[in-house]
Design a protein around this motif. Sequence first.
Motif, mmCIF file in Angstrom:
data_model
loop_
_atom_site.group_PDB
_atom_site.id
_atom_site.type_symbol
_atom_site.label_atom_id
_atom_site.label_comp_id
_atom_site.label_asym_id
_atom_site.label_seq_id
_atom_site.Cartn_x
_atom_site.Cartn_y
_atom_site.Cartn_z
ATOM 1 N N ASP A 105 0.814 -1.209 0.000
ATOM 2 C CA ASP A 105 0.000 0.000 0.000
ATOM 3 C C ASP A 105 0.860 1.276 0.000
ATOM 4 O O ASP A 105 0.408 2.337 0.416
ATOM 5 N N ASN A 106 2.096 1.175 -0.480
ATOM 6 C CA ASN A 106 2.991 2.337 -0.483
ATOM 7 C C ASN A 106 2.448 3.505 -1.294
ATOM 8 O O ASN A 106 2.606 4.663 -0.890
ATOM 9 N N LYS B 285 -0.672 4.314 -1.811
ATOM 10 C CA LYS B 285 -1.749 4.927 -1.027
ATOM 11 C C LYS B 285 -1.165 5.743 0.125
ATOM 12 O O LYS B 285 -1.610 6.865 0.391
ATOM 13 N N ARG B 286 -0.181 5.209 0.802
ATOM 14 C CA ARG B 286 0.449 5.917 1.917
ATOM 15 C C ARG B 286 1.152 7.187 1.432
ATOM 16 O O ARG B 286 1.147 8.206 2.129
ATOM 17 N N PHE B 287 1.749 7.135 0.242
ATOM 18 C CA PHE B 287 2.368 8.316 -0.361
ATOM 19 C C PHE B 287 1.327 9.426 -0.542
ATOM 20 O O PHE B 287 1.544 10.571 -0.143
ATOM 21 N N GLU C 105 -1.582 9.753 0.938
ATOM 22 C CA GLU C 105 -2.048 10.213 2.246
ATOM 23 C C GLU C 105 -1.079 11.228 2.849
ATOM 24 O O GLU C 105 -1.503 12.244 3.419
ATOM 25 N N GLU C 106 0.228 10.981 2.711
ATOM 26 C CA GLU C 106 1.205 11.918 3.261
ATOM 27 C C GLU C 106 1.286 13.194 2.430
ATOM 28 O O GLU C 106 1.498 14.279 2.973
ATOM 29 N N SER D 26 -1.796 15.033 3.835
ATOM 30 C CA SER D 26 -1.679 15.442 5.240
ATOM 31 C C SER D 26 -0.566 16.464 5.469
ATOM 32 O O SER D 26 -0.663 17.283 6.385
ATOM 33 N N TYR E 22 8.671 5.950 0.023
ATOM 34 C CA TYR E 22 7.722 4.887 -0.281
ATOM 35 C C TYR E 22 8.170 4.018 -1.457
ATOM 36 O O TYR E 22 7.419 3.167 -1.915
#
Length: 106
Positions: free
Chosen positions: A13-14, A16-18, A20-21, A24, A83
């Motif tokens: 899920d890298n 997606k996490r990218f 999100e960051e 945010s 990521y």
Amino acid sequence: MITIIIRYKGDGDNAKRFVEEMVSSGLVNTIRSEEGNLRYEYFFPLDEDGSVLLIDSWINQEALDKHHHLPLMEDIKRLREKYDLHMEVEKYKDIKDSKDEKYIRK
């Protein structure tokens, strides 16, 4: 208008996490507020885990060049490395062609 389509690919899920960051941290809002930015949106393909599409549009090449020279590009680069994302990039320039208008429902 110039549109860039970037496909970010990574493990698990890298991607997606990218995204999100990116959101945010405020980077997405900063980019969207840049002079000349028309669109900056992420999309997740339904049938492809581990990737995300970015559609990024600018009024002209000058605005895109200015964006590429901002310090925030180093922040984006750092996140891509964090990521471990790899990129496929396509670039399009809008040309008005009345022959295509008949196929577009507005």
